[in-house]
Design an enzyme around this catalytic site. Structure first.
Site, PDB file in Angstrom:
ATOM      1  N   HIS A 193       0.852  -1.190   0.000  1.00 44.34           N
ATOM      2  CA  HIS A 193       0.000   0.000   0.000  1.00 44.34           C
ATOM      3  C   HIS A 193       0.880   1.229   0.000  1.00 44.34           C
ATOM      4  CE1 HIS A 193      -3.464   2.521   0.905  1.00 44.34           C
ATOM      5  NE2 HIS A 193      -2.653   3.198   1.706  1.00 44.34           N
ATOM      6  N   LYS A 251      -8.401  -1.022   6.150  1.00 47.01           N
ATOM      7  CA  LYS A 251      -8.642  -1.516   4.785  1.00 47.01           C
ATOM      8  C   LYS A 251      -7.669  -2.644   4.438  1.00 47.01           C
ATOM      9  CE  LYS A 251      -8.543   2.763   3.197  1.00 47.01           C
ATOM     10  NZ  LYS A 251      -8.997   4.070   3.626  1.00 47.01           N
ATOM     11  N   ARG A 277     -14.244  13.003   8.938  1.00 41.73           N
ATOM     12  CA  ARG A 277     -12.941  13.657   9.161  1.00 41.73           C
ATOM     13  C   ARG A 277     -12.689  14.737   8.120  1.00 41.73           C
ATOM     14  NH1 ARG A 277      -9.125   8.968   8.560  1.00 41.73           N
ATOM     15  NH2 ARG A 277      -7.528  10.541   8.767  1.00 41.73           N
ATOM     16  N   SER A 280      -7.271   4.205   9.600  1.00 45.86           N
ATOM     17  CA  SER A 280      -8.012   4.224   8.340  1.00 45.86           C
ATOM     18  C   SER A 280      -7.323   3.320   7.304  1.00 45.86           C
ATOM     19  CB  SER A 280      -8.087   5.676   7.842  1.00 45.86           C
ATOM     20  OG  SER A 280      -8.521   5.745   6.519  1.00 45.86           O
ATOM     21  N   ASP A 294     -14.760   2.867   8.089  1.00 45.98           N
ATOM     22  CA  ASP A 294     -13.763   3.822   7.584  1.00 45.98           C
ATOM     23  C   ASP A 294     -14.402   4.801   6.618  1.00 45.98           C
ATOM     24  OD1 ASP A 294     -11.092   4.918   7.129  1.00 45.98           O
ATOM     25  OD2 ASP A 294     -11.360   4.097   5.124  1.00 45.98           O
TER      26      ASP A 294
HETATM   27  N1  URA Z   1      -5.534   7.360   3.165  1.00 46.85           N
HETATM   28  C1  URA Z   1      -6.510   6.706   3.827  1.00 46.85           C
HETATM   29  O1  URA Z   1      -6.979   5.668   3.372  1.00 46.85           O
HETATM   30  N2  URA Z   1      -6.927   7.212   5.001  1.00 46.85           N
HETATM   31  C2  URA Z   1      -6.432   8.337   5.541  1.00 46.85           C
HETATM   32  O2  URA Z   1      -6.860   8.731   6.607  1.00 46.85           O
HETATM   33  C3  URA Z   1      -5.423   9.032   4.836  1.00 46.85           C
HETATM   34  C4  URA Z   1      -4.993   8.499   3.632  1.00 46.85           C
END
Ligand code: URA
Length: 432
Positions: free
Chosen positions: A82, A187, A168, A183, A161
């Site tokens: 990622h 994922k 947010r 966050s 999320d």
């Molecule tokens: N990418 C994400 O998936 N979440 C965040 O909070 C910031 C970047």
């Protein structure tokens, strides 16, 4: 668990119990906690933080708030990567087939581009016929048969999320390290891989500007993953300058293909090998030195290129474009930008370069915007290069000619040209 008490406790710097955190997430996803209370709690976290245990529990609860992917049939051999997001970052297109050609399984969900950064899923749609949506069964089958499957994110992955991120975004609580860590990692945990390598970007094209902040984020994310039973590594890499020379969907696919053929730019090749060798080391349980040797040999032998053809074809895409990239459509309008003064390119505002590509049509401003796959930038000079007046700086490409003027202004403003040669920054700052 009473939400009022959670807000009050966090405001006073107290740690929550695991049970309360799990209940809070479950109730929020069920619509039983109003956004104003959750917003207050998020703001309290921004000021007071969370300890490692709280953060792992929060992330695990978010990861299990919706569908999860079961990759257990691959045992310890499923790997994922990622990137926290950058400009010109096409590493997944190289790393996924490279790692699969080393005998591991990359069953990956990737995002679409939004804002100034691109997304792997958009790049993959450059191949006619490539399917970014597969049933769960076909996804696993492709991963098992070929070693690589890359699709868009499933509708019900980590709904907690999705809801928290939207909140947010409008409550000035995005740039908070524990919230970013939970966050991203929720994922990744939901996506199921046993080993995860994170590429944490730092610099003018990343959302973190300092190496200290990037290191803290990397440490938090790797700690969460390890507590949740995953093997983790994080590479802190430079995003003060775009990666490679091409930005935009088809252009980035072309540069990734060049890299698989051994003809790509040095920075892209080096970062791909760094990420891939971390993944191979974790996935095969071998030393980093052995993994480096294996990944380099696999890339140089052409096996990763072959694997890329199998992957694209397996998901319905026309793999002849890999061997013949001249088949990709080209933009109808081009503008060559030449230097108006002499000197060193001492700094690049990489976010502005990403925005320039977005103006040309390579990225979206709103989620529903159509992108122009042919649009983008071929950079000719990067930070540290010396330019004479009249030297080519970049070529802007688009099929929407009306965007060129604004894109040119944006590109020129992004460059600082001065008499002083800038200090060279490393591509990889650290591995956590
Ligand atoms: N990418 C994400 O998936 N979440 C965040 O909070 C910031 C970047």
């Amino acid at each position: 668990m009473r939400m009022y008490d959670m807000i009050y406790a966090k405001r006073h710097g107290e740690a929550h119990s695991d049970e309360d955190i799990r209940e809070m997430i479950a109730q929020y996803v069920a619509g039983e906690i109003p956004d104003y209370q959750m917003s207050a709690w998020l703001m309290a976290v921004c000021f007071r933080g969370m300890d490692d245990r709280e953060l792992s529990t929060l992330t695990d609860a978010m990861a299990h708030s919706g569908d999860t992917v079961d990759l257990s049939l691959f045992g310890d051999h499923s790997v994922d990567k990622h990137s926290t997001g950058g400009v010109g970052d096409k590493t997944s297109m190289v790393v996924a087939p490279l790692v699969a050609a080393c005998g591991l399984y990359v069953a990956k969900m990737s995002g679409r581009g939004l804002g100034h950064t691109g997304g792997t899923v958009d790049k993959l749609t450059s191949f006619p016929g490539y399917s970014v949506t597969l049933s769960a069964e076909d996804f696993l089958c492709q991963a098992q048969n070929v070693g690589v499957a890359v699709i868009g994110q499933s509708g019900n992955l980590t709904p907690a999320d999705k809801m928290l991120y939207a909140l947010r975004d409008v409550t000035a609580t995005v740039d908070c390290i524990p919230l970013i860590a939970s966050s991203i990692m929720s994922k990744k945990l939901a996506a199921g891989a046993k080993s995860i390598v994170l590429d944490v970007k730092v610099g003018s094209g990343a959302f973190l500007q300092s190496i200290e902040e990037a290191t803290e984020l990397a440490q938090k994310m790797t700690a969460i993953g390890r507590r949740c039973g995953r093997q983790m590594a994080a590479v802190i890499s430079d995003m003060d300058v775009p990666l490679g020379y091409y930005i935009g969907n088809i252009l980035e696919v072309k540069e990734a293909i060049m890299t698989l053929k051994g003809e790509g730019p040095d920075d892209l090749r080096e970062l791909c090998l760094t990420l891939a060798s971390q993944m191979v080391s974790l996935g095969h349980g071998i030393s980093l030195e052995e993994a480096q040797k294996l990944t380099k040999e696999t890339l140089d032998s052409g096996k990763a290129l072959e694997k890329c053809c199998e992957w694209i074809a397996g998901q319905g895409g026309d793999a002849s474009f890999i061997l013949h990239p001249e088949k990709f459509p080209e933009a109808t309008c081009r503008l060559e930008l030449c230097a108006e003064e002499e000197g060193y390119i001492s700094q690049i505002d990489t976010t502005a370069i990403g925005r320039c590509a977005q103006i040309l049509g390579a990225g979206r401003v709103k989620k529903e915007d159509e992108i122009d796959l042919t649009a983008g930038i071929r950079m000719a000079k990067k930070t540290g290069d010396y330019v004479q007046k009249g030297d080519l700086l970049a070529i802007l490409e688009t099929s929407r000619g009306e965007t060129l003027k604004e894109a040119e202004r944006c590109y020129r403003e992004a460059l600082t040209i001065s008499a002083e040669k800038p200090e060279k920054r490393p591509l990889v700052f650290a591995v956590v």
